[in-house]
Design a protein around this motif. Structure first.
Motif, PDB file in Angstrom:
ATOM      1  N   LYS A 223       0.923  -3.551  -3.916  1.00 46.19           N
ATOM      2  CA  LYS A 223       0.707  -4.496  -5.015  1.00 46.19           C
ATOM      3  C   LYS A 223       1.977  -5.293  -5.295  1.00 46.19           C
ATOM      4  O   LYS A 223       1.928  -6.514  -5.486  1.00 46.19           O
ATOM      5  N   GLU A 224       3.123  -4.617  -5.320  1.00 44.82           N
ATOM      6  CA  GLU A 224       4.391  -5.297  -5.560  1.00 44.82           C
ATOM      7  C   GLU A 224       4.692  -6.314  -4.463  1.00 44.82           C
ATOM      8  O   GLU A 224       5.272  -7.375  -4.729  1.00 44.82           O
ATOM      9  N   MET A 225       4.296  -6.013  -3.240  1.00 47.72           N
ATOM     10  CA  MET A 225       4.544  -6.917  -2.112  1.00 47.72           C
ATOM     11  C   MET A 225       3.531  -8.052  -2.044  1.00 47.72           C
ATOM     12  O   MET A 225       3.699  -8.986  -1.257  1.00 47.72           O
ATOM     13  N   GLY A 226       2.459  -7.956  -2.843  1.00 49.83           N
ATOM     14  CA  GLY A 226       1.414  -8.962  -2.761  1.00 49.83           C
ATOM     15  C   GLY A 226       0.475  -8.765  -1.592  1.00 49.83           C
ATOM     16  O   GLY A 226      -0.160  -9.720  -1.133  1.00 49.83           O
ATOM     17  N   VAL A 227       0.375  -7.536  -1.106  1.00 51.93           N
ATOM     18  CA  VAL A 227      -0.511  -7.211   0.023  1.00 51.93           C
ATOM     19  C   VAL A 227      -1.821  -6.664  -0.532  1.00 51.93           C
ATOM     20  O   VAL A 227      -1.829  -5.732  -1.335  1.00 51.93           O
ATOM     21  N   ARG A 228      -2.926  -7.227  -0.097  1.00 53.04           N
ATOM     22  CA  ARG A 228      -4.255  -6.780  -0.510  1.00 53.04           C
ATOM     23  C   ARG A 228      -4.746  -5.723   0.475  1.00 53.04           C
ATOM     24  O   ARG A 228      -4.636  -5.905   1.691  1.00 53.04           O
ATOM     25  N   VAL A 229      -5.276  -4.627  -0.060  1.00 47.38           N
ATOM     26  CA  VAL A 229      -5.740  -3.522   0.777  1.00 47.38           C
ATOM     27  C   VAL A 229      -7.238  -3.330   0.574  1.00 47.38           C
ATOM     28  O   VAL A 229      -7.691  -3.079  -0.555  1.00 47.38           O
ATOM     29  N   HIS A 230      -8.010  -3.467   1.649  1.00 49.94           N
ATOM     30  CA  HIS A 230      -9.432  -3.121   1.651  1.00 49.94           C
ATOM     31  C   HIS A 230      -9.571  -1.763   2.337  1.00 49.94           C
ATOM     32  O   HIS A 230      -8.973  -1.535   3.397  1.00 49.94           O
TER      33      HIS A 230
END
Length: 323
Positions: A223-230
């Protein structure tokens, strides 16, 4: 049929070597050695045609030598032409597909092509189709179990990434399930990229029971890196709260990981469910925009190189016949 659009030289500075033989002849001292040849008076030589033959031979050698030198320099300069290329589809997205290779992936409770199949085989088949459809993304592939392994770094060559799935086998990186470490490795690979959008698709059929990273802690880092995880929770049975049975999937943790990062969770109990989940991700993360075409070169240096070879051979032949 390719059409030529522009000429270029890979190393144009090499053309500066063209006058080198001329400069060498002018600047270097002449050979002072005296030969032992007999000087024939011009009248006698002319009466036998020797003077003309010698002049022709010398001129022929000189022309052939210059042709060989010029052709060689041009070949070294690397002549080439730019060929028109189709625009490449791109999305500005890096997508890391992170797949579970734990021992439970050997369970034969899925169906593939109408026959009972291992979870692993169903996953490989559906994941390969998914990856091939991601033209425009840079797609990477990670396998995890006890340990984690980058099978393929992010690449536009989705066909090569999909083929890398052929080498997947249970036991390759252990038999436990380190979900947190798998996501952590995906984040490390994405941290080195400058993509506008960074996404992780993580599939698991078990519960985190190995590794050093807690799944939700790593999700907070994403979340801090701006990476979305599905996330995809694969397997027919859910883990009850407080149950540590490794033969069932921890849907709750996978859902929390996705929610933390703004992603989606998909509950998969059949091959059809898995196909539907992959299709849903395709809709959430659309593909296919156009980027400037990458240049394609046709190298032309073999032609002047061949000319230089034949000209050099002709020089040697004329010298041999001329004595």
């Amino acid at each position: 049929m390719w059409q030529l659009s522009a000429w270029q030289l890979a190393a144009p500075f090499v053309l500066l070597l063209l006058p080198l033989p001329f400069l060498a002849a002018r600047l270097l001292p002449a050979d002072g050695r005296v030969g032992g040849a007999l000087r024939v008076p011009g009248a006698i030589a002319a009466s036998h045609g020797a003077s003309d033959a010698s002049s022709v031979a010398t001129g022929g050698r000189r022309v052939a030598a210059w042709i060989a030198w010029i052709a060689l320099v041009i070949a070294l300069a690397g002549p080439r032409v730019v060929l028109p290329a189709q625009a490449l589809p791109t999305t500005g997205r890096d997508l890391m597909v992170t797949l579970d290779l734990s021992g439970s992936m050997e369970r034969t409770d899925f169906f593939l092509n109408g026959e009972t199949a291992r979870r692993l085989d169903a996953m490989k088949s559906v994941a390969a189709t998914f990856i091939r459809a991601r033209a425009g993304d840079r797609v990477g592939l990670i396998a995890y179990a006890d340990q984690t392994y980058v099978v393929s770094p992010p690449s536009y060559d989705v066909e090569a990434v999909a083929k890398a799935l052929d080498g997947f086998a249970v036991g390759l990186v252990g038999r436990s399930t380190a979900i947190g470490d798998g996501l952590g490795l995906a984040l490390r690979r994405l941290s080195a990229t400058d993509a506008k959008s960074r996404v992780v698709l993580l599939l698991s059929d078990g519960v985190n029971n190995a590794g050093v990273s807690a799944p939700k802690d790593v999700a907070n880092l994403a979340k801090e890196m701006g990476v979305r995880v599905h996330t995809i929770a694969m397997g027919p049975r859910d883990i009850p709260e407080g149950d540590g049975n490794p033969d069932v999937v921890d849907v709750k943790t996978l859902r929390e990981m996705a929610e933390i990062t703004g992603g989606q969770t998909y509950r998969v109990k059949t091959t059809e469910d898995l196909q539907a989940a992959m299709a849903a991700v395709n809709q959430i993360e659309p593909t296919r925009s156009l980027a400037p075409p990458a240049p394609i070169w046709r190298e032309l240096w073999p032609w002047p190189a061949a000319l230089a070879f034949f000209a050099a051979a002709a020089t040697a032949l004329v010298r041999t016949r001329g004595g």
